[in-house]
Design an enzyme around this catalytic site. Structure first.
Site, mmCIF file in Angstrom:
data_model
loop_
_atom_site.group_PDB
_atom_site.id
_atom_site.type_symbol
_atom_site.label_atom_id
_atom_site.label_comp_id
_atom_site.label_asym_id
_atom_site.label_seq_id
_atom_site.Cartn_x
_atom_site.Cartn_y
_atom_site.Cartn_z
ATOM 1 N N ARG A 1 0.837 -1.203 0.000
ATOM 2 C CA ARG A 1 0.000 0.000 0.000
ATOM 3 C C ARG A 1 0.872 1.253 0.000
ATOM 4 O O ARG A 1 1.886 1.321 0.691
ATOM 5 C CB ARG A 1 -0.937 -0.001 1.196
ATOM 6 C CG ARG A 1 -1.909 -1.163 1.129
ATOM 7 C CD ARG A 1 -3.042 -1.055 2.123
ATOM 8 N NE ARG A 1 -3.828 -2.274 2.110
ATOM 9 C CZ ARG A 1 -4.753 -2.590 1.187
ATOM 10 N NH1 ARG A 1 -5.024 -1.742 0.226
ATOM 11 N NH2 ARG A 1 -5.404 -3.734 1.245
ATOM 12 N N ASP A 2 0.458 2.238 -0.793
ATOM 13 C CA ASP A 2 1.164 3.508 -0.874
ATOM 14 C C ASP A 2 0.971 4.268 0.434
ATOM 15 O O ASP A 2 -0.143 4.293 0.976
ATOM 16 C CB ASP A 2 0.627 4.325 -2.057
ATOM 17 C CG ASP A 2 1.532 5.482 -2.429
ATOM 18 O OD1 ASP A 2 1.798 6.347 -1.567
ATOM 19 O OD2 ASP A 2 1.957 5.535 -3.583
ATOM 20 N N ILE A 3 2.023 4.897 0.942
ATOM 21 C CA ILE A 3 1.909 5.646 2.202
ATOM 22 C C ILE A 3 1.242 7.003 2.003
ATOM 23 O O ILE A 3 0.832 7.637 2.962
ATOM 24 C CB ILE A 3 3.279 5.815 2.906
ATOM 25 C CG1 ILE A 3 4.260 6.590 2.035
ATOM 26 C CG2 ILE A 3 3.837 4.459 3.317
ATOM 27 C CD1 ILE A 3 5.540 6.992 2.755
ATOM 28 N N ASN B 1 4.744 5.772 -14.085
ATOM 29 C CA ASN B 1 5.435 7.008 -14.436
ATOM 30 C C ASN B 1 6.872 6.653 -14.803
ATOM 31 O O ASN B 1 7.472 5.773 -14.202
ATOM 32 C CB ASN B 1 5.429 7.980 -13.261
ATOM 33 C CG ASN B 1 4.028 8.413 -12.885
ATOM 34 O OD1 ASN B 1 3.210 8.698 -13.748
ATOM 35 N ND2 ASN B 1 3.739 8.445 -11.601
ATOM 36 N N GLU C 1 8.815 9.683 -8.816
ATOM 37 C CA GLU C 1 9.472 10.125 -7.590
ATOM 38 C C GLU C 1 10.533 9.156 -7.099
ATOM 39 O O GLU C 1 11.490 9.564 -6.452
ATOM 40 C CB GLU C 1 8.430 10.346 -6.492
ATOM 41 C CG GLU C 1 7.499 11.510 -6.797
ATOM 42 C CD GLU C 1 6.468 11.730 -5.708
ATOM 43 O OE1 GLU C 1 6.601 11.166 -4.606
ATOM 44 O OE2 GLU C 1 5.513 12.474 -5.981
ATOM 45 N N VAL C 2 10.363 7.872 -7.368
ATOM 46 C CA VAL C 2 11.322 6.867 -6.911
ATOM 47 C C VAL C 2 11.954 6.224 -8.141
ATOM 48 O O VAL C 2 11.245 5.719 -9.009
ATOM 49 C CB VAL C 2 10.636 5.792 -6.036
ATOM 50 C CG1 VAL C 2 11.641 4.740 -5.583
ATOM 51 C CG2 VAL C 2 9.956 6.429 -4.833
ATOM 52 N N HIS D 1 7.898 1.007 -11.018
ATOM 53 C CA HIS D 1 6.746 0.615 -10.214
ATOM 54 C C HIS D 1 5.457 0.967 -10.937
ATOM 55 O O HIS D 1 5.405 1.885 -11.747
ATOM 56 C CB HIS D 1 6.781 1.254 -8.826
ATOM 57 C CG HIS D 1 6.872 2.743 -8.810
ATOM 58 N ND1 HIS D 1 8.020 3.425 -9.114
ATOM 59 C CD2 HIS D 1 5.946 3.686 -8.514
ATOM 60 C CE1 HIS D 1 7.810 4.739 -8.993
ATOM 61 N NE2 HIS D 1 6.548 4.925 -8.647
ATOM 62 N N HIS E 1 1.441 1.859 -10.243
ATOM 63 C CA HIS E 1 0.425 2.285 -9.286
ATOM 64 C C HIS E 1 -0.888 1.615 -9.677
ATOM 65 O O HIS E 1 -1.311 1.717 -10.826
ATOM 66 C CB HIS E 1 0.208 3.804 -9.340
ATOM 67 C CG HIS E 1 1.382 4.620 -8.959
ATOM 68 N ND1 HIS E 1 1.511 5.201 -7.718
ATOM 69 C CD2 HIS E 1 2.487 4.976 -9.663
ATOM 70 C CE1 HIS E 1 2.640 5.881 -7.677
ATOM 71 N NE2 HIS E 1 3.258 5.757 -8.844
#
Length: 121
Positions: A32-34, A91, A99-100, A104, A106
């Site tokens: 889960r995304d924080i 992305n 961002e990372v 990945h 989403h």
């Protein structure tokens, strides 16, 4: 550009940072995304050191690529969005606001989602 072994996802994979895991197999981790952007927001990452979709597609083994894509329906079923629907977003690079620097995907759902992008005026 060389893969950054200290990015947050690499640290999660090493167990240095905890995550709210929803799925794991030998090639894939989903959690889960924080900072969720929908009622349900899960990140799916390959366990290999790939910065982008392009790098993952070009350099990952066939087993890694197949495992990643076959994990998606297992994950969407586990998080309860396979029937109602979800959005999958990857992305890649600065213009997309990645961002990372670890590839990945989403998975967003659990609610009615708005338009994917707003058109410029």
């Amino acid at each position: 550009m060389a893969y950054d072994n200290n990015n947050i996802f690499a640290r999660i994979l090493r167990g240095e940072i905890p995550c709210d895991k929803v799925y794991e197999d030998p090639h894939v981790l989903a959690f889960r995304d924080i900072r969720p952007h929908a009622k349900t927001h899960v990140l799916v990452i390959p366990k290999g050191p790939y910065e982008s979709l392009e790098e993952f597609s070009a350099k990952a083994s066939d087993a890694e690529i197949v495992a990643f894509h076959r994990a998606i329906p297992k994950i969407t079923a586990a998080i309860g969005v396979s029937v109602t629907g979800y959005r999958a977003i990857a992305n890649s690079g600065a213009d997309s606001h990645q961002e990372v620097p670890h590839y990945h995907l989403h998975l967003l759902g659990g609610q009615r989602l708005g338009p994917l992008l707003s058109l410029p005026h």
